[in-house]
Every structure is written in structure tokens, then in C-alpha cells.
Design an enzyme around this catalytic site. Structure first.
Site: not given
Ligand code: IDP
Ligand code: MG
Length: 162
Positions: A68, A96, A102, A113, A123, A137
Site C-alpha cells: 500500500f 499513540r 492503526t 481513530r 485513519n 519526523e
Molecule cells: P500507524 O499510522 O498506526 O503508525 P503504520 O503501520 O505505520 O501505522 O502505517 C502507516 C499508515 O499506512 C497507516 O496509518 C495507514 O494509513 C496506512 N496503512 C497501514 N496498513 C495499511 C493497510 O493494510 N492498508 C492500507 N493502508 C495501510
Molecule cells: Mg507508523
């Protein structure tokens, strides 16, 4: 001997929080900013920006092997993002917690969320996931001059030091 205030200041940490284009477009800026303010965390930087796709790729570089990744970077660069730095004791981890899982479907009610989003691809908010990520960041999104150090009038009430 250090004053309470100095001891306390040394303990404060900072995290990077961003409201993604979906959160901005849905009019959720004030709702989200308000949750961090009401908690007692301190805003030290804020700006509205439309990141380029290259910038989004830098921000999400850890995820570049994920299927993705491209869609995620297209989305982050598709419109205004509200970039912020928040400061406070335990703000990285607790931020967090406030954000939730997530996948909004797995986020508890009461989290950002959980209360305000439905699917993982939309999200609404980003938060640094640890001290190293927070440092990187903040440095990616803000210049040192944009980080405003000040004493908040609330601090003595939030932390109970004089
Ligand atoms: P986080 O935002 O909770 O830290 P991460 O794993 O770092 O989660 O992923 C970053 C962003 O990527 C997520 O907030 C979400 O927008 C997107 N994302 C994560 N997993 C998926 C998925 O399985 N499908 C589509 N988008 C995803
Ligand atoms: Mg992340």
C-alpha cells in the site's frame, strides 16, 4: 540544586502528530487539537502543508516494501496536512494511545481513530511510534526555528510543580 521546573523541563519529550488530508477535509482539526490540549500536552509547532509525493515517501520510508506504500504516499500528498509537534511527559507513547490502533475497526471507542474513522486507508491521523521516529519526523517536517519553546500557563497545574 536544580529547581523543580528545571528538573521537569529536562524530562519533557516531543512527538510528531499530523492530521492527514482526510482529517483536514472532514473538519476534524479542532476536535483532534482539542483532545491533545485538554489532556495537558503543549503545542510547540503547527503548520498546514501539502507535502509532495517525494516528501511523503521520506516520511513513510519504513513502509516502502509494503503493497500500500504508493497509494499511501499519493494520499498523504493529495491535500493539506496539519503538521504538529506536541510536548509533555510521556507524550510519544500516550499520544499513540489517544490515537488508537492503526486499523480504526480495532481501535477502542474513546480513541481518535475509534471515535472518528472507519477504515485503515483513511485513519485521519499520524503519530510517531517511538523516541527515534519522533526525533526524525520532527526534523523532517520542521526547522529548529519553527519549534517554539515557551512556558505554558497551565504547566504548574498539569504537573503540580511551582
Ligand atoms: P500507524 O499510522 O498506526 O503508525 P503504520 O503501520 O505505520 O501505522 O502505517 C502507516 C499508515 O499506512 C497507516 O496509518 C495507514 O494509513 C496506512 N496503512 C497501514 N496498513 C495499511 C493497510 O493494510 N492498508 C492500507 N493502508 C495501510
Ligand atoms: Mg507508523
Amino acid at each position: 540544586m536544580l529547581q523543580d521546573q528545571e528538573v521537569h523541563a529536562a524530562e519533557l519529550e516531543r512527538t510528531f502528530i499530523a492530521i492527514k488530508p482526510d482529517g483536514v477535509q472532514r473538519g476534524l482539526i479542532s476536535e483532534i487539537v482539542s483532545r491533545f490540549e485538554r489532556k495537558g500536552f503543549k503545542l510547540v509547532a503547527i503548520k498546514l502543508v501539502v507535502p509532495s509525493k517525494e516528501f511523503a515517501q521520506k516520511h513513510y520510508h519504513d513502509l516502502k516494501e509494503r503493497p500500500f506504500f504508493s497509494g499511501l504516499c499519493d494520499f498523504l500528498s493529495s491535500g493539506p496536512v496539519l503538521a504538529m509537534v506536541w510536548e509533555g511527559e510521556g507524550v510519544i507513547k500516550y499520544g499513540r494511545k489517544m490515537i488508537g490502533a492503526t486499523d480504526p475497526a480495532k481501535s477502542e471507542p474513546g480513541t481518535i481513530r475509534g471515535d472518528l474513522a472507519v477504515v485503515v486507508g483513511r485513519n485521519i491521523i499520524h503519530g510517531s511510534d517511538g523516541p527515534e521516529t519522533a526525533k526524525d519526523e520532527i526534523a523532517l517536517w520542521f526547522t529548529p526555528k519553527e519549534l517554539v519553546s515557551y512556558t505554558s500557563n497551565e504547566e504548574k497545574w498539569v504537573y503540580g510543580v511551582n
